[in-house]
Design a protein around this motif. Structure first.
Motif: not given
Length: 261
Positions: A190-195
């Motif tokens: 589960w990957g996610h961009g903080v921006q």
């Protein structure tokens, strides 16, 4: 078997022993992701894996109604009830929203079954996606029979892994109740961009934390990536995929779908 949606594939360069089914985001299509440079690089480094990119059906988007800047419909796996994207417990009670998600689960089930019919076992199949594709993959990949209708007694799939890039849980209470009995045994990347402004990091992380009473959720533990449970990774990007994220994805796939022989 005949498949319910059009799709694009990246054919394996070596003997086909594993498959990744990858669902695109809202308004995108399978061709865009199949032509993505990073995806192509991963495919070349894991030549035994076949990649399948289904095209979601056209659907009306509730949040876009009355907005002259947008079309009334676009390719999507589920409706968008509100913008900016958010979670509300009220969503669990909207029958049309639930039914729309269940229909998309059935679409992805058909692709999984097609791979099984061709000789690829459940444990050699990974289901994943980007944005909405990640959301529907978390549901179809970890969910049990209640996501599939009263006539389906199969308690979900025992897949090799799940991928969610920029995804979230559009329903939470129902999701927890409808998890497959074996969901905790499946590795999840589960990957996610903080921006990411379309699907905020907070919405995604809250979604992951919500299920930790049923499934182990680990934050940033690279050494455990590919083990049963959720490996939640953050990246310093917006909505698109970071180079480091794609490298982590490659390592995840290498672990859960290793080259055989």
């Amino acid at each position: 078997m005949s498949l319910p949606l059009t799709f694009v594939t990246i054919t394996p360069k070596a003997k086909h022993t594993a498959t990744v089914i990858f669902a695109h985001g809202l308004g995108d299509d399978g061709l865009e992701f199949s032509n993505n440079k990073e995806m192509r690089t991963i495919a070349s480094q894991l030549p035994h894996i076949k990649w399948v990119f289904p095209n979601a059906p056209e659907r009306s988007i509730t949040a876009w109604k009355g907005d002259s800047r947008r079309k009334g419909s676009t390719r999507g796996w589920l409706d968008v009830l509100h913008e900016p994207l958010m979670y509300s417990s009220e969503y669990d009670d909207i029958q049309e929203y639930d039914e729309g998600i269940m229909q998309s689960v059935k679409y992805l089930d058909a692709f999984i079954q097609s791979e099984i019919n061709s000789g690829i076992s459940e444990g050699r199949i990974v289901l994943g996606g980007f944005g909405q594709g990640g959301a529907i993959s978390l549901i179809a990949g970890l969910g049990g029979s209640q996501w599939r209708g009263a006539s389906d007694t199969k308690d979900g799939w025992k897949l090799g892994g799940i991928i969610s890039l920029g995804g979230w849980l559009p329903m939470r209470e129902k999701y927890n109740k409808r998890l497959a009995m074996h969901a905790s045994t499946i590795p999840v990347f589960w990957g996610h961009g903080v921006q990411n402004e379309s699907v905020t990091w907070g919405l995604s992380w809250e979604s992951a934390k919500f299920i930790e009473d049923k499934i182990e959720v680990r934050y940033g533990q690279y050494t455990k990536m590919g083990e049963p449970g959720v490996s939640f990774m953050s990246y310093g990007v917006g909505q698109w995929m970071a180079e480091s994220e794609m490298e982590d994805l490659r390592l995840f796939l290498k672990k859960v779908l290793p080259l055989e022989g």
